[in-house]
Design a protein around this motif. Structure first.
Motif, PDB file in Angstrom:
ATOM      1  N   ASP A 380       0.850  -1.197   0.000  1.00 26.78           N
ATOM      2  CA  ASP A 380       0.000   0.000   0.000  1.00 26.78           C
ATOM      3  C   ASP A 380       0.885   1.246   0.000  1.00 26.78           C
ATOM      4  O   ASP A 380       1.358   1.694   1.043  1.00 26.78           O
ATOM      5  CB  ASP A 380      -0.909  -0.015   1.230  1.00 26.78           C
ATOM      6  CG  ASP A 380      -1.935   1.113   1.208  1.00 26.78           C
ATOM      7  OD1 ASP A 380      -1.882   1.955   0.281  1.00 26.78           O
ATOM      8  OD2 ASP A 380      -2.788   1.162   2.117  1.00 26.78           O
ATOM      9  N   GLN A 381       1.104   1.790  -1.169  1.00 25.30           N
ATOM     10  CA  GLN A 381       1.973   2.953  -1.292  1.00 25.30           C
ATOM     11  C   GLN A 381       1.272   4.262  -0.925  1.00 25.30           C
ATOM     12  O   GLN A 381       1.892   5.324  -0.961  1.00 25.30           O
ATOM     13  CB  GLN A 381       2.505   3.052  -2.724  1.00 25.30           C
ATOM     14  CG  GLN A 381       3.497   1.959  -3.076  1.00 25.30           C
ATOM     15  CD  GLN A 381       4.821   2.123  -2.334  1.00 25.30           C
ATOM     16  OE1 GLN A 381       5.499   3.137  -2.478  1.00 25.30           O
ATOM     17  NE2 GLN A 381       5.177   1.114  -1.527  1.00 25.30           N
ATOM     18  N   SER A 382      -0.019   4.182  -0.570  1.00 26.54           N
ATOM     19  CA  SER A 382      -0.750   5.393  -0.197  1.00 26.54           C
ATOM     20  C   SER A 382      -0.586   5.748   1.280  1.00 26.54           C
ATOM     21  O   SER A 382      -1.035   6.816   1.711  1.00 26.54           O
ATOM     22  CB  SER A 382      -2.246   5.224  -0.514  1.00 26.54           C
ATOM     23  OG  SER A 382      -2.818   4.200   0.306  1.00 26.54           O
ATOM     24  N   GLY A 387       5.004   7.608   2.343  1.00 22.50           N
ATOM     25  CA  GLY A 387       5.382   8.900   1.767  1.00 22.50           C
ATOM     26  C   GLY A 387       6.599   9.489   2.462  1.00 22.50           C
ATOM     27  O   GLY A 387       7.491  10.043   1.810  1.00 22.50           O
TER      28      GLY A 387
END
Length: 604
Positions: A380-382, A387
């Motif tokens: 899950d890069q969200s 970030g």
């Protein structure tokens, strides 16, 4: 904490130690009275305190004056645990035969560790020497540790105190070595240092365990989410402490040993006997069911549970039970740090508490970077934490210096709280050290501050020519410089800093004076000009000064923690900073003294 509070604290401890030496364990009628000395469970009520061979020197007061008696891990609804009645054997057993059988499994005398020298780490491991506390009275040190209110304001003091408490130390006079190890572990747990606390407990051979150390072993196992660590102690743990937790530990350990039938019998007996019920019993059943052949499929429901005790936290973590968000939000600070140290947790989960652990000194800059680096491969890069990891990667490996500086500024500007901003400086310390000295558009103040959070003084000093005289970076580098350069009060008065209240100037002066960088006449001049009563004496200043002159770094660090029992740096007086820095320098810990002086400048 201001000096007057520290002095009152020391005076209270002196009276407590005197009281224990005169009438240890007596009530108002002169009779022996068992008193709970259980570690922080922490402040959760139990039906009755566990008996101990000798009471603690006294309960620990909170900053508001409320008296708190430490208690065992709370198991709601548990009545006084009945002492099991002896079951007669089918035939009498010769005691000498029993002793011979036990001896087959006990450590032979020549292989045992002495309780006169205990601790997991030596100087080769980065710990302090065995005489770090010198010949300071052990009862005084124990009460000092027991009453120290955490968290400690200074990250660097906390780091130094962890080193001292985890060191292989000579047992001080007038205390039992195992009991002293228990007090060290207790303080480490309250500081959030669960792994170090467990290591201190395990540095004692089980044959030398005291009731106090059995209690601490239970706490350390829960804090590290390792109930299996209790299994080697479970047979004697209940006999020594009579805590309900050991009754359930018998069932859990039977299950973990691949004896599901016996585990069910023991846990059912505990339920019928009123030892535990509800969520506390179900979690014990869940742990027991994870052993080979476990047959108990237990579904954990958190409905109606309003608090997360160490018992619930430790067993839920050990059995991979998801804890509801509202309960996690209410975790105490030390338990958040425990959570940051659990290796089995997913990286995003640990990252949510890692910043706070780093500010407390529990996680190093390198450990924080490694944790965020592991997030780059998350599915899950969200996630917000991912970030941050991407920005950190850019700060380390950006295409050019400008890109890396932009990433650093992005990371520094994002947090809204003071602790959050300081955590980002810790996270970016080594990325900041990779920026070439003299790079254009560099934020010199924050670059220097970031490097010094990790003790990278030589790398930071490369920026000295770019630091404007009288600015924050110049002041921090002046304090961090290992070369003993002499200054005058005009250097202090010329420091403008970023603090309009003038508090930073006071701290800068206190740091320089404590490091011996100002002549005596200049110290007196500055103290009058800045209204810092540097010569005032009280119980705390005398105690820390004596410890410094006696070259007892452990005692100095413990007393430095006493002087920093406040949640904010604004509560630390310049006078306290001066005495802490000066005493550490006298005790041979000038590097730590310099970093504490710099930290005061960074966090105000």
């Amino acid at each position: 904490m201001r000096i007057s509070r520290a002095s009152a604290f020391l005076a209270g401890i002196a009276l407590a130690v005197l009281g224990t030496s005169v009438a240890l364990g007596q009530d108002s009628r002169g009779q022996q009275r068992p008193e709970s000395i259980l570690p922080p469970g922490f402040n959760d009520p139990v039906a009755t305190p566990a008996p101990a061979p000798a009471p603690s020197a006294g309960p620990r007061p909170t900053p508001g004056g409320t008296v708190i008696t430490p208690v065992a891990p709370a198991i709601d609804g548990a009545p006084p645990a009945p002492t099991p009645s002896a079951t007669p054997s089918a035939a009498p057993v010769d005691p000498s035969v029993q002793a011979a059988q036990r001896a087959r499994y006990e450590i032979p005398p020549y292989a045992r560790r002495s309780i006169d020298l205990l601790g997991p780490a030596g100087p080769a491991d980065g710990a302090l020497g065995p005489n770090a506390f010198g010949r300071t009275d052990g009862q005084f040190l124990e009460v000092l540790m027991r009453r120290l209110d955490t968290p400690i304001t200074s990250r660097w003091v906390a780091i130094g105190l962890r080193r001292a408490l985890a060191s292989r130390l000579v047992t001080p006079p007038h205390v039992n070595g195992a009991d002293f190890a228990a007090e060290r572990a207790w303080l480490l747990l309250r500081m959030g240092e669960s792994v170090a606390a467990r290591d201190v407990v395990q540095s004692v051979d089980t044959v030398d365990y005291t009731p106090k150390l059995y209690q601490m072993a239970m706490q350390a196992a829960l804090a590290t989410a390792d109930p299996a660590g209790l299994c080697a102690l479970v047979d004697n743990g209940f006999e020594q402490t009579h805590e309900p937790g050991w009754v359930l530990a018998r069932g859990m350990c039977a299950g973990l040993a691949g004896q599901p039938a016996r585990a069910s019998q023991l846990l059912d007996s505990a339920r019928k006997g009123g030892v535990a019920g509800g969520i506390d019993l179900m979690l014990a059943q869940k742990v027991a069911g994870r052993g080979a052949g476990g047959r108990q499929a237990v579904t954990i429901e958190w409905d109606g549970v309003d608090r997360l005790t160490p018992w619930r936290y430790g067993l839920a973590m050990a059995s991979n039970v998801e804890i509801p968000g509202p309960l996690l939000d209410g975790l105490r600070p030390e338990m958040r740090s425990w959570r940051a140290l659990v290796p089995g947790l997913p990286a995003p989960v640990r990252a949510r508490v890692a910043d706070a652990a780093a500010v407390r000194g529990v996680l190093s800059s390198s450990a924080l970077v490694d944790l965020y680096g592991s997030l780059l491969g998350e599915d899950d890069q969200s996630l917000a934490e991912v970030g941050i990891a991407r920005d950190l990667a850019s700060a380390f490996n950006g295409a050019d210096t400008g890109t890396r500086l932009d990433s650093l500024k992005q990371l520094w500007d994002e947090p809204r709280t003071a602790d959050g901003k300081y955590a980002r400086l810790i996270l970016t310390a080594r990325a900041a050290a990779r920026i070439p000295a003299g790079a254009s558009d560099a934020d010199v103040d924050r670059l220097v501050a970031a490097m010094l959070t990790a003790g990278l003084d030589l790398q930071a000093l490369r920026w000295r020519t770019q630091a404007s005289r009288g600015g924050d970076a110049w002041a921090m580098l002046t304090l961090a410089d290992p070369v003993r350069t002499s200054y005058s009060y005009s250097d202090v008065s010329g420091y403008a800093g970023s603090d309009p209240t003038g508090r930073k100037r006071q701290m800068f002066f206190a740091g320089l004076a404590g490091l011996g960088r100002l002549p005596a006449a200049e110290i007196e001049k500055g103290a009058r000009a800045l209204d810092i009563r540097i010569g005032d004496q009280n119980a705390w200043t005398r105690a820390i000064g004596r410890a410094g002159l006696a070259r007892q770094p452990g005692t100095v660090l413990l007393l430095a923690g006493v002087g920093m029992q406040t949640p904010l740096w604004q509560g630390v007086s310049p006078t306290a900073l001066f005495h802490i820095v000066a005493s550490l320098r006298a005790a041979g810990m000038e590097g730590e003294a310099r970093m504490i002086a710099v930290e005061a400048m960074t966090r105000l």
